[in-house]
Design an enzyme around this catalytic site. Sequence first.
Site, PDB file in Angstrom:
ATOM      1  N   ASP A   1      24.504  44.624  72.952  1.00 42.08           N
ATOM      2  CA  ASP A   1      25.020  44.060  74.209  1.00 42.08           C
ATOM      3  C   ASP A   1      25.759  42.764  73.907  1.00 42.08           C
ATOM      4  O   ASP A   1      26.564  42.722  72.989  1.00 42.08           O
ATOM      5  CB  ASP A   1      23.878  43.885  75.214  1.00 42.08           C
ATOM      6  CG  ASP A   1      23.300  45.236  75.636  1.00 42.08           C
ATOM      7  OD1 ASP A   1      23.991  46.262  75.474  1.00 42.08           O
ATOM      8  OD2 ASP A   1      22.149  45.271  76.112  1.00 42.08           O
TER       9      ASP A   1
ATOM     10  N   LYS B   1      27.163  42.861  56.958  1.00 45.81           N
ATOM     11  CA  LYS B   1      26.006  43.618  57.448  1.00 45.81           C
ATOM     12  C   LYS B   1      25.620  43.010  58.796  1.00 45.81           C
ATOM     13  O   LYS B   1      24.838  42.056  58.867  1.00 45.81           O
ATOM     14  CB  LYS B   1      24.837  43.534  56.459  1.00 45.81           C
ATOM     15  CG  LYS B   1      25.210  43.954  55.015  1.00 45.81           C
ATOM     16  CD  LYS B   1      25.126  42.769  54.129  1.00 45.81           C
ATOM     17  CE  LYS B   1      25.288  43.019  52.654  1.00 45.81           C
ATOM     18  NZ  LYS B   1      25.897  44.144  52.119  1.00 45.81           N
TER      19      LYS B   1
ATOM     20  N   HIS C   1      32.057  44.548  53.694  1.00 46.22           N
ATOM     21  CA  HIS C   1      30.762  44.266  53.085  1.00 46.22           C
ATOM     22  C   HIS C   1      29.828  43.540  54.041  1.00 46.22           C
ATOM     23  O   HIS C   1      28.666  43.281  53.700  1.00 46.22           O
ATOM     24  CB  HIS C   1      30.957  43.432  51.811  1.00 46.22           C
ATOM     25  CG  HIS C   1      29.753  43.342  50.934  1.00 46.22           C
ATOM     26  ND1 HIS C   1      28.976  42.205  50.851  1.00 46.22           N
ATOM     27  CD2 HIS C   1      29.177  44.254  50.096  1.00 46.22           C
ATOM     28  CE1 HIS C   1      27.988  42.402  49.998  1.00 46.22           C
ATOM     29  NE2 HIS C   1      28.083  43.640  49.527  1.00 46.22           N
TER      30      HIS C   1
ATOM     31  N   LYS D   1      20.270  36.641  49.656  1.00 45.98           N
ATOM     32  CA  LYS D   1      21.172  35.527  49.420  1.00 45.98           C
ATOM     33  C   LYS D   1      20.653  34.354  50.248  1.00 45.98           C
ATOM     34  O   LYS D   1      20.798  34.339  51.481  1.00 45.98           O
ATOM     35  CB  LYS D   1      22.605  35.843  49.851  1.00 45.98           C
ATOM     36  CG  LYS D   1      23.285  36.945  49.032  1.00 45.98           C
ATOM     37  CD  LYS D   1      23.048  38.301  49.596  1.00 45.98           C
ATOM     38  CE  LYS D   1      23.806  39.376  48.824  1.00 45.98           C
ATOM     39  NZ  LYS D   1      23.257  40.714  49.053  1.00 45.98           N
TER      40      LYS D   1
ATOM     41  N   ASP E   1      17.300  20.489  51.043  1.00 48.52           N
ATOM     42  CA  ASP E   1      16.417  19.467  51.615  1.00 48.52           C
ATOM     43  C   ASP E   1      15.568  19.981  52.774  1.00 48.52           C
ATOM     44  O   ASP E   1      15.100  19.193  53.603  1.00 48.52           O
ATOM     45  CB  ASP E   1      17.223  18.243  52.076  1.00 48.52           C
ATOM     46  CG  ASP E   1      17.781  17.447  50.900  1.00 48.52           C
ATOM     47  OD1 ASP E   1      17.277  17.637  49.766  1.00 48.52           O
ATOM     48  OD2 ASP E   1      18.717  16.659  51.098  1.00 48.52           O
TER      49      ASP E   1
ATOM     50  N   HIS F   1      17.733  41.445  46.503  1.00 48.72           N
ATOM     51  CA  HIS F   1      19.081  41.545  47.058  1.00 48.72           C
ATOM     52  C   HIS F   1      19.392  40.404  48.020  1.00 48.72           C
ATOM     53  O   HIS F   1      20.445  40.376  48.646  1.00 48.72           O
ATOM     54  CB  HIS F   1      19.211  42.896  47.789  1.00 48.72           C
ATOM     55  CG  HIS F   1      20.604  43.293  48.110  1.00 48.72           C
ATOM     56  ND1 HIS F   1      21.060  43.450  49.402  1.00 48.72           N
ATOM     57  CD2 HIS F   1      21.659  43.582  47.309  1.00 48.72           C
ATOM     58  CE1 HIS F   1      22.323  43.814  49.388  1.00 48.72           C
ATOM     59  NE2 HIS F   1      22.721  43.905  48.134  1.00 48.72           N
TER      60      HIS F   1
END
Length: 483
Positions: free
Chosen positions: A408, A403, A401, A226, A231, A224
């Site tokens: 604080d 996350k 979507h 991404k 480089d 899941h």
Amino acid sequence: MLELWQTISPFVLPLYYVAIFFVVIGILLENRNPLKTHSYLLLLLLLPILGIIIYLFFGQNIRKRKIFAKKLLINQAFGEQYFQDRVNEVEINEVLPPSLNQYERVVRFLRKDLSPLTKNNEVTILKNGEEKFPEVFKAIEQARHHIHLEYYIYEEDDIGHQMADLLIKKAKQGVSVRLIVDGVGSLSLSKSFFNKLKSGGVQLVEFMPVLFPSFTSKINYRNHRKIIVVDGMVGFTGGINISDRYINNGKHSTFWRDTHVKIEGEAVKTLQFLFILNWQFVTQEEILPESNFFPEFTPKGSHWVQINASGPHWELASIMDSFFLAINSANQKVRIATPYFIPTESILDAITTAAQSDIKVELIIPKDSDSWIVKSASRSYVRQLLDAGVNVYFYDKGFMHAKVIIIDDNFASVGSANMDYRSFDLNHEVNAYFYDKTIVAELIQEFEIDKTDSDLVELERWQGRKLWPKLKESVCRLLAPLL
């Protein structure tokens, strides 16, 4: 039909009871989380035949152990070399800035899971696909040695073709291009699209490909993540896949709210390390940690960053446990945005305990979801949260979507992991942790904007709903550990 059943039932029923007996024994002997055990036993009770089928295809850990045993060995061997030779890690006994002292337990915990603390980083927050993709394309255009990409969803649409054309262009220029796509998340990719990339010089592989994704346990253990690394100098991670739906340009009716990050600095080496581990696992091709993958460079920024990954092969449930530690470290405020809120008991306890300790806790989840059962399961927690004093918001502008967790004003996490059982236990995930007031301030500003696009849930109104949605939510919650 009735006569046929009366004829065969004396033979079928004993076999069925024997099968149930051995399945139940197998579930018990796995000694997994009691909640998950209860959920599977309930499934067998409520759906006798279908329950067995679901367990055999989705519930067993045998395949998990066989698939990931070798990967664990790769992690251990390459991970040690990586730590010894490539990462300029900040020692925990060095003088840390005051902003980190509050989160020392989080830092120490993550360091035990191949997540070094780095300080020479420049971080850019990217809101939605319309900010992410221009930055990604710019970085890829400037690539000179290699481009590494790892994605759950890669779709064959406008942005997918644009990315493919750019990768092929760079490959023809002599840049080494490696791309991992998930066998389920990117199942819609056509054979001709694969051939186009491969014939153009892109090294393309599937993570655990499947022929029948609806009938295989491999659907559980998905990649899941991404990740993009260019480089060894520039990295990207977050919640945005390669798909048109993430770009709010009018082509899709649903507004897509998401958060991604661009990182330049030492923390990119951890993203690189994670990519190489998965590349070695998928291809069985050994990649030595050469200097071009882990280059030395002049520090560009001073942001403190840790990158952490988790998955079914990881010894620690590190992302879940780090969330638990971070929430428990809060002194004033906890802010959480997640598309899927199906927390484990420990995470739910951390959230409600914080709220009951006079810490202001705010949670943003979508008003509408892409899965009715997940939506119902998520909503089953709302009453408990409201009773504890948590402010719950339903995002109403589109689909939330992102996350994001903010503690604080000096800690935040952005990544691919949802706040649910699947991300914590089954999927391969990656999150970036930031210990920096300027980065956190920007994320807080975006969170406050998202609140204005959301509806605050009132306890009295929530209690006054009709019986049917409450019952549906309660039933879906029983299956929460399986979702």
